[in-house]
Design a protein around this motif. Structure first.
Motif, short mmCIF file in Angstrom:
data_model
loop_
_atom_site.label_atom_id
_atom_site.label_comp_id
_atom_site.label_asym_id
_atom_site.label_seq_id
_atom_site.Cartn_x
_atom_site.Cartn_y
_atom_site.Cartn_z
N GLU B 192 8.14 42.22 42.43
CA GLU B 192 9.35 43.02 42.14
C GLU B 192 9.05 44.52 42.13
OE1 GLU B 192 8.49 39.68 41.05
OE2 GLU B 192 8.47 40.64 39.08
N GLU B 193 7.82 44.85 41.77
CA GLU B 193 7.55 46.27 41.59
C GLU B 193 7.09 46.97 42.86
OE1 GLU B 193 5.25 47.17 38.11
OE2 GLU B 193 6.08 45.44 37.05
N MET B 194 7.03 46.21 43.95
CA MET B 194 6.67 46.85 45.22
C MET B 194 7.94 47.40 45.87
SD MET B 194 3.57 44.75 46.73
CE MET B 194 2.17 44.36 45.68
N THR B 195 8.34 48.54 45.42
CA THR B 195 9.61 49.10 45.85
C THR B 195 9.42 50.05 47.02
OG1 THR B 195 9.29 50.88 44.27
CG2 THR B 195 10.57 48.98 43.54
N ALA B 196 10.53 50.45 47.57
CA ALA B 196 10.51 51.40 48.69
C ALA B 196 9.92 52.72 48.22
CB ALA B 196 11.93 51.60 49.22
N GLU B 197 10.20 53.03 47.01
CA GLU B 197 9.71 54.30 46.43
C GLU B 197 8.18 54.28 46.40
OE1 GLU B 197 9.59 56.49 42.13
OE2 GLU B 197 10.02 54.35 42.38
N LEU B 198 7.65 53.16 45.94
CA LEU B 198 6.20 53.02 45.90
C LEU B 198 5.62 53.19 47.30
CD1 LEU B 198 3.61 52.10 44.26
CD2 LEU B 198 4.08 49.83 45.18
#
Lengths: 358, 358
Positions: B192-198
């Motif tokens: 879940e925490e692998m976002t586009a922002e990352l």
DNA sequence: GCTTAGCACTCAGGGAAATGGAGTGCTAAA
DNA sequence: TTTAGCACTCCATTTCCCTGAGTGCTAAGC
């Protein structure tokens, strides 16, 4: 007695009709066909001849005729009309295949399922790596805490790895040395040439990391062995039960229990040396259990040095033309799909199929 | 009306007998049992009561009784005697399991086969990774000719890799930088925490190798997804055909076509929150198609954060005691087998299961 | 009051007999 | 060479009857 054109036509009609109806075919039914210009009596005579020639059989005196194994053979080889796939059929096969193909074992399962759906018969699918199994390069990655990852690269961009733990302290530099030794001595070697003697020699040159060599060699050999192995899947066995020839539960059980990975495992081998689509009619079959059934199978190319095979099992009375056509189209489409690799997600990066392991 | 001890005893006897014979059980047959001290008339009265209570059913007036779903339920929960495995049985289960277990998907297939053999029923086996899916470490190996190998290490010593090719020239030093960035920013992150922002942030820090980040992230996400996935196998469907309740081909086909990976795929989920061995009798079943059949299943531990499940499908009239016993023993033995890992080939090296990929 | 013997009744399952009809082989005429 | 006609065969289906297992109820026995 010779096999006249008319006899052939009659035979073809009988097989066609029997394939559709699963009921013994009588002379009247044939005579009634639109392009049959003779009376039922004439047909009767022809049928008597065809029976004498061994192409037809008669379950009992007052029944129609059914094709014998020889009859089917002739039909498959000479008589049957090509079946032309409808646009819908090609479309549905295409879209089915276009979905991204994952790992080979998943692929095999998926294809078996698709073929089974397309033919409404039990389907087999197998993929076997061709036997050019050698290691192109060894790579050792130090993984901290007394363990390292062994990576083997093989032709066709196949990569295999394994995590190895050891209590004995190995320095990263030792691994460097070892990998150099391995790459010098053990690349491009087929399985047979990985002898005990080689092992000793490599161990001696490996220095501090020597004790690792047997583990590495062991794994390498195992991989090379598996590399030539076959991955297969069977799907849709229950479809047989819908067919009238398997209304008899005992028969059904007999055939169903023999349609599994074990008994069918020699089919891919049969296919290996064959070309195009192969039809095994009844008694021609490899396995004793299948001698009342037929098998149609064909090959396709997976690329990366792998060979695929798809096939179906069904009653001797199956629509050979249709099944053959569908199977061939499947094989073609699959081969094509593998020939032009997927579009990469990133324009300038071409990435292989994901490689996953457990 | 209350369920007296005698009624229970009668019910147990009826279910036992029906399980053995698959024929409606009459009062005489029960009265004739060695430990039954009453006449058939008395039994008849009891049977009438049991029918009124809903534990028995009568196919027609002049037939004996068969257990209802409620009857089976009571039998499974309270009445059935523990089945004690014979030494032979435990032995054969043990030796079967002791053979080296290979990759998880092979394991699943093998177990399904074994369970099916042991119970003489179709068996399901599934293995699912628990969802602690994070990447512990990234490793990039330069592989020459514009390609590199991405290696992901996950908890429990699972390693996954993928070969990635790129036309753009990437130096080995760029890869070093990139891997440092990845390890700093993306380890221990759940999906879940692998976002586009990352993604953006990592790309910016990655310098020359920045364009590789999306490919890597893509693959990583895919792996993490698959990581929580379930591997399952079904085996021995045809065994059902041997049972009298499936002499009717239509019934058999209905049930057989529903015993496949797709329809059974929710069973592992049912099991996840359950403990011990679970029995689903007839209508209690999840899938509509199975409401005339029963499912017995149990969990086992694979270790490495993985959960296994085995189960069988059979007629509501199945030998619950025996099946339950065998299944439990299987599960226990499997859990034990995984708890104590195999002996390594090399005394001082502990090596994991081989990790293979295509 | 529980248990059991006895009895009339029900009804599925199976076998025998009857029926129907599809199909054949043969003959003789076109 | 083809075809109409006919006698014959024999499987499959239906019908019918009968058997026997099993029941529920009643009344007698313990």
């Amino acid at each position: 007695m010779e096999l006249t054109e008319r006899k052939k036509k009659v035979l073809r009609s009988i097989v066609d009709l029997y394939i559709r109806t699963a009921e013994p075919v009588g002379s009247k039914a044939i005579a009634a066909l639109p392009d049959m210009k003779y009376s039922s009596a004439t047909i009767r005579n022809e049928m008597a001849d065809l029976t004498a020639l061994g192409y037809l059989e008669q379950p009992h005196t007052s029944a129609g005729r059914i094709p014998s194994a020889a009859g089917y053979r002739l039909y498959v080889d000479e008589l049957m009309m090509d079946y032309r796939l409808s646009i819908d059929e090609t479309k549905s096969i295409n879209t089915a295949i276009e979905e991204k193909m994952q790992r080979v074992d998943k692929l095999v399962e998926k294809v078996a399922k698709l073929v089974s759906q397309a033919t409404n018969l039990p389907a087999i699918s197998a993929a076997s790596r061709s036997s050019d199994a050698v290691v192109k390069r060894f790579e050792l990655i130090y993984a901290g805490s007394g363990s390292f990852i062994l990576v083997l690269m093989m032709p066709g961009d196949q990569v295999v790895n394994k995590l190895i733990k050891l209590p004995l302290n190995v320095e990263e530099s030792d691994l460097k040395v070892l990998s150099a030794v391995l790459n010098a001595a053990m690349t491009d070697l087929p399985l047979e040439e990985m002898t005990a003697e080689l092992l000793e020699r490599v161990m001696r040159s490996a220095g501090a990391a020597g004790p690792l060599v047997p583990v590495i060699l062991d794994f390498t050999q195992e991989m090379l062995k598996n590399h030539g192995s076959t991955n297969m899947a069977v799907y849709g066995q229950s479809r047989l039960l819908g067919l009238p020839e398997y209304r008899d539960v005992d028969k059904a059980q007999k055939i169903l229990s023999s349609i599994d990975e074990d008994t069918l495992s020699n089919l891919p081998a049969v296919m290996r040396n064959a070309n195009g689509t192969k039809v095994l009619v009844g008694p021609e079959n490899v396995a004793q259990e299948l001698k009342d059934s037929s098998v149609v199978m064909t090959k396709f190319d997976i690329g990366e040095g792998m060979q695929g095979m798809i096939g179906v099992v069904g009653p001797t009375r199956m629509d050979y033309a249709q099944v053959t056509a569908r199977l061939s189209y499947f094989a073609e489409t699959l081969s094509k799909a593998f020939a032009k690799p997927e579009q990469p997600q990133l324009p300038e990066a071409i990435s292989e199929e994901p490689h996953k392991e457990a």
